[in-house]
Every structure is written in structure tokens, then in C-alpha cells.
Design a protein around this motif. Structure first.
Motif, PDB file in Angstrom:
ATOM      1  N   SER A  18       0.814  -1.217   0.000  1.00 32.83           N
ATOM      2  CA  SER A  18       0.000   0.000   0.000  1.00 32.83           C
ATOM      3  C   SER A  18       0.850   1.272   0.000  1.00 32.83           C
ATOM      4  O   SER A  18       0.320   2.368   0.087  1.00 32.83           O
ATOM      5  CB  SER A  18      -0.943   0.012   1.203  1.00 32.83           C
ATOM      6  N   GLY A  20       3.004   4.415  -1.174  1.00 37.19           N
ATOM      7  CA  GLY A  20       3.018   5.325  -2.312  1.00 37.19           C
ATOM      8  C   GLY A  20       4.354   6.030  -2.462  1.00 37.19           C
ATOM      9  O   GLY A  20       5.350   5.648  -1.848  1.00 37.19           O
ATOM     10  N   PHE A  37       6.689   1.465  -1.988  1.00 36.79           N
ATOM     11  CA  PHE A  37       6.045   0.212  -2.399  1.00 36.79           C
ATOM     12  C   PHE A  37       7.013  -0.962  -2.281  1.00 36.79           C
ATOM     13  O   PHE A  37       8.192  -0.865  -2.616  1.00 36.79           O
ATOM     14  CB  PHE A  37       5.572   0.311  -3.852  1.00 36.79           C
ATOM     15  N   GLY A  68       0.557  11.350  -3.676  1.00 39.47           N
ATOM     16  CA  GLY A  68      -0.664  10.734  -4.157  1.00 39.47           C
ATOM     17  C   GLY A  68      -0.404   9.778  -5.318  1.00 39.47           C
ATOM     18  O   GLY A  68      -1.291   9.060  -5.754  1.00 39.47           O
ATOM     19  N   ARG A  69       0.836   9.765  -5.800  1.00 33.41           N
ATOM     20  CA  ARG A  69       1.214   8.854  -6.875  1.00 33.41           C
ATOM     21  C   ARG A  69       1.646   7.516  -6.277  1.00 33.41           C
ATOM     22  O   ARG A  69       2.008   7.448  -5.111  1.00 33.41           O
ATOM     23  CB  ARG A  69       2.339   9.454  -7.715  1.00 33.41           C
ATOM     24  N   LYS A  70       1.631   6.480  -7.133  1.00 35.80           N
ATOM     25  CA  LYS A  70       1.999   5.162  -6.626  1.00 35.80           C
ATOM     26  C   LYS A  70       2.595   4.313  -7.732  1.00 35.80           C
ATOM     27  O   LYS A  70       2.404   4.580  -8.921  1.00 35.80           O
ATOM     28  CB  LYS A  70       0.787   4.459  -6.026  1.00 35.80           C
ATOM     29  N   ALA A  74       1.009  -0.940  -6.702  1.00 38.62           N
ATOM     30  CA  ALA A  74       0.634  -0.550  -5.337  1.00 38.62           C
ATOM     31  C   ALA A  74      -0.880  -0.438  -5.207  1.00 38.62           C
ATOM     32  O   ALA A  74      -1.585  -0.103  -6.160  1.00 38.62           O
ATOM     33  CB  ALA A  74       1.289   0.772  -4.962  1.00 38.62           C
ATOM     34  N   THR A  75      -1.367  -0.710  -4.006  1.00 38.20           N
ATOM     35  CA  THR A  75      -2.806  -0.642  -3.752  1.00 38.20           C
ATOM     36  C   THR A  75      -3.269   0.745  -3.337  1.00 38.20           C
ATOM     37  O   THR A  75      -4.463   1.008  -3.295  1.00 38.20           O
ATOM     38  CB  THR A  75      -3.211  -1.662  -2.670  1.00 38.20           C
ATOM     39  N   SER A  76      -2.345   1.642  -2.994  1.00 39.45           N
ATOM     40  CA  SER A  76      -2.706   3.008  -2.621  1.00 39.45           C
ATOM     41  C   SER A  76      -1.486   3.912  -2.771  1.00 39.45           C
ATOM     42  O   SER A  76      -0.400   3.453  -3.118  1.00 39.45           O
ATOM     43  CB  SER A  76      -3.220   3.066  -1.179  1.00 39.45           C
ATOM     44  N   GLY A  77      -1.681   5.169  -2.474  1.00 40.49           N
ATOM     45  CA  GLY A  77      -0.590   6.138  -2.570  1.00 40.49           C
ATOM     46  C   GLY A  77      -0.192   6.704  -1.222  1.00 40.49           C
ATOM     47  O   GLY A  77       0.260   7.842  -1.136  1.00 40.49           O
ATOM     48  N   PHE A  78      -0.360   5.937  -0.164  1.00 36.87           N
ATOM     49  CA  PHE A  78      -0.036   6.411   1.189  1.00 36.87           C
ATOM     50  C   PHE A  78       1.457   6.678   1.357  1.00 36.87           C
ATOM     51  O   PHE A  78       2.292   5.969   0.804  1.00 36.87           O
ATOM     52  CB  PHE A  78      -0.433   5.386   2.252  1.00 36.87           C
TER      53      PHE A  78
END
Length: 88
Positions: A18, A20, A37, A68-70, A74-78
């Protein structure tokens, strides 16, 4: 944003599915982008994602900015902060 006094600093976070992409700034200067990631099951916690040493004496500011990019997988941009480690 983290303000500290010391000659070295590290950003401690994770590398996981998850994670990012984050931008790292030191004293307002762009240092680099870090992709947090890592595919499962090769995830890691309490990982040093960035370290700067040999800093001049005085107060410094480290900023971690989530873009906010990933990574495409990846499952999210955290962009997570677990801790900062400062060498006085």
C-alpha cells in the motif's frame, strides 16, 4: 514537517503493497522522491527510507510530502511516518 536540532536525521517508515511515492525536502530543498512500495510478502516495517548526515550545526526541517502517486502495482498512494531518528 519535522523540525530538529542535530547533525543527522532519518525518516523511519515501511515498504509494503500500500506504499506510495513521497517527496523529501530538507531545509526547504528537494532531496528526492522515495517509493515506499514493496510487493507482498516482501513487506518491511521500521525501515529507514531516507537518511541525511553531515548536517551543519543548528536547527533543520525535514518534510515528507505524499504525492498521491503510486507504483503501478501498489494498492494506494499512502506515505506513512513511523518515526524520525535524530543524531544530536
Amino acid at each position: 514537517t519535522f523540525t530538529f536540532t542535530g547533525k543527522a536525521v532519518a525518516w523511519i517508515s515501511y515498504a509494503k503493497a500500500s506504499g506510495g511515492i513521497a517527496r523529501v525536502y530538507l531545509d526547504g530543498n528537494f532531496m528526492r522522491e522515495i517509493d515506499t512500495f514493496s510487493p507482498s510478502p516482501i513487506e518491511g516495517y521500521q525501515r529507514t527510507n531516507f537518511r541525511a548526515s553531515g548536517l551543519s550545526p543548528g536547527t533543520h526541517t525535514l518534510t515528507i510530502e505524499a504525492t498521491g502517486r503510486k507504483h503501478p502495482q501498489a494498492t494506494s498512494g499512502f506515505a506513512l511516518v513511523d518515526a524520525f531518528d535524530v543524531e544530536p
